[in-house]
Design an enzyme around this catalytic site. Structure first.
Site, short mmCIF file in Angstrom:
data_model
loop_
_atom_site.label_atom_id
_atom_site.label_comp_id
_atom_site.label_asym_id
_atom_site.label_seq_id
_atom_site.Cartn_x
_atom_site.Cartn_y
_atom_site.Cartn_z
N ASN A 1 20.54 -8.54 10.50
CA ASN A 1 19.70 -7.37 10.30
C ASN A 1 20.18 -6.44 9.20
OD1 ASN A 1 21.67 -7.26 12.56
ND2 ASN A 1 21.27 -5.07 12.49
N SER B 1 12.23 -9.39 20.04
CA SER B 1 11.85 -8.00 20.32
C SER B 1 10.57 -7.63 19.59
CB SER B 1 13.00 -7.09 19.86
OG SER B 1 12.71 -5.75 20.18
N HIS C 1 9.06 -4.89 18.66
CA HIS C 1 8.90 -3.85 17.63
C HIS C 1 9.36 -4.28 16.24
CE1 HIS C 1 13.06 -1.98 17.32
NE2 HIS C 1 13.21 -2.67 18.42
N CYS D 1 28.97 6.58 11.06
CA CYS D 1 29.86 7.74 11.06
C CYS D 1 30.73 7.65 12.30
CB CYS D 1 29.05 9.01 11.06
SG CYS D 1 30.01 10.40 10.51
#
Ligand code: PLP
Length: 374
Positions: A151, A199, A201, A327
């Site tokens: 991804n 998935s 979406h 982060c």
């Protein structure tokens, strides 16, 4: 103008999916476990959807279960394969999605199961020779967990090769196919896949619904306990509209697979060409010649104070893209995938990801804005 170039993260829902789901939510709202007509109608919508998924991946109906997400599907497979199938070793790639990596961390803490990470090259390809060496010398039950398409950097693993190795050496194969379902032909039988996740979406369906394929010969126990939904495999009243929406979007994706891929590649190639022309010191991450996801382009910009602000400045200019860093404790670090390919930390990475609904105007506009920012 608002431009969406973050389609590996999620996609816009198709209008026909929204229309269908709205109708189901307003009219076909019965509980699929109820035996009256409202319930039976809802149940039939789920079974029609199951057929679509099973046909798409060449599975049988009894091997497809709907879940809340691919995250749930991956947790279920990894954790329950260890407890139910006596898996003592899991071989994975360090570039897997966090839902796989964090599941493996949890397994390592709670179970007696060795986790082995394969080496990856500078493009993120797994080391097939190392995989074979590990499998040849196998004395314990092994599960190989390797994603189809990455991804973050778009590198595509050769799942037929991995599946054949697993088959040859009697290991099980779990494949996170979230980035490729509906975009690439995936055949669980041909690739000897034991478990697979998808998935909705990611292929223009709704969020909060996914599916897991579990090969009939390697059935595991449920991950979520409760009612008898999904033939006792996944308790909880089904997300009927979501499941029907998943299937509707998948049908569209499969029917338009070649057309969509060609269109996305055109846009990706144009974007890449424009970037190479206008930016001197630029690098593309992951495979570029062959074995890459058409919809993902991970770009590293030359170091500098302006580069640090790129994703934020793009957002201010109306362009949504994704940064390749995380982060942690207030310090920005390269993501685990970029770290695995030894990406130079001083360079700033942005992942641009496309859908067939993007267009050339958006590409040129983004390039124009990027030029003004660097
Ligand atoms: N696996 C991969 C490769 C993904 O890209 C994602 C989502 O980003 C997931 C798993 C998790 O999917 P879901 O959003 O359905 O939990």
């Amino acid at each position: 103008m608002r431009i969406y170039l973050d389609n590996a993260s999620t996609t816009a829902m198709l209008p026909e999916v929204i229309t269908m789901m709205t109708q189901i939510m307003s009219q076909d709202f019965g509980n699929p476990s109820s035996i009256h007509q409202h319930g039976r109608k809802a149940k039939s919508l789920i079974e029609i959807a199951r057929k679509t998924v099973a046909k798409t991946i060449n599975a049988s109906l009894s091997e497809v279960f709907f879940t809340s997400s691919a995250t749930e599907a991956n947790n279920m497979v990894l954790k329950n394969a260890v407890t139910d199938l006596g898996i003592k070793r899991i071989i994975a790639s360090p570039t897997e999605h966090h839902c796989v990596l964090h599941s493996l961390e949890a397994i390592a803490q709670n179970e007696f199961c060795e986790i082995v990470f394969l080496k990856v090259d500078a493009f993120g390809n797994v080391d097939y020779t190392q995989l074979e060496d590990l499998l040849i010398n196998d004395s314990v039950s092994t599960l190989v967990s390797i994603m189809h398409g990455n991804n973050e950097i778009g590198t595509v693993n050769d799942i037929k090769k991995i599946g054949s190795l697993c088959h040859q050496y009697r290991a099980l194969f779990h494949c996170d196919a979230v980035q490729t379902i509906g975009k690439y032909a995936v055949d669980v039988q041909e690739a000897f896949i034991s478990f697979l996740s998808g998935s909705a979406h990611k292929f223009h369906g709704p969020k909060g619904v996914g599916f897991v394929y579990i090969n009939n010969d390697h059935m595991i126990s449920p991950f979520i306990h409760g009612g008898a939904q999904e033939r006792n495999m996944r308790a909880g009243t089904e997300n009927v509209a979501g499941i029907a929406g998943l299937a509707k979007a998948l049908e569209w994706a499969v029917q338009n697979m070649d057309k969509n891929k060609t269109r996305i590649l055109e846009l990706r190639n144009l974007f890449k060409r424009e970037l190479s022309q206008h930016f001197e010191d630029i690098k593309f991450n992951g495979n570029q010649e062959d074995g890459f996801l058409a919809h993902v382009l991970s770009v590293s910009f030359a170091p500098g104070p302006k580069a640090d602000m790129l994703v934020m400045n793009l957002d201010i200019e109306g362009i949504s893209a994704s940064s390749g860093s995380a982060c942690s404790a207030g310090i920005e670090e390269d993501s685990h995938v970029l770290q695995a390919i030894h990406h130079p930390t001083e360079r700033k990475t942005i992942r641009f990801s496309f859908s067939p609904f993007n267009n050339e105007e958006e590409i040129y506009y983004t390039i124009h804005k990027l030029k003004s920012m660097t």
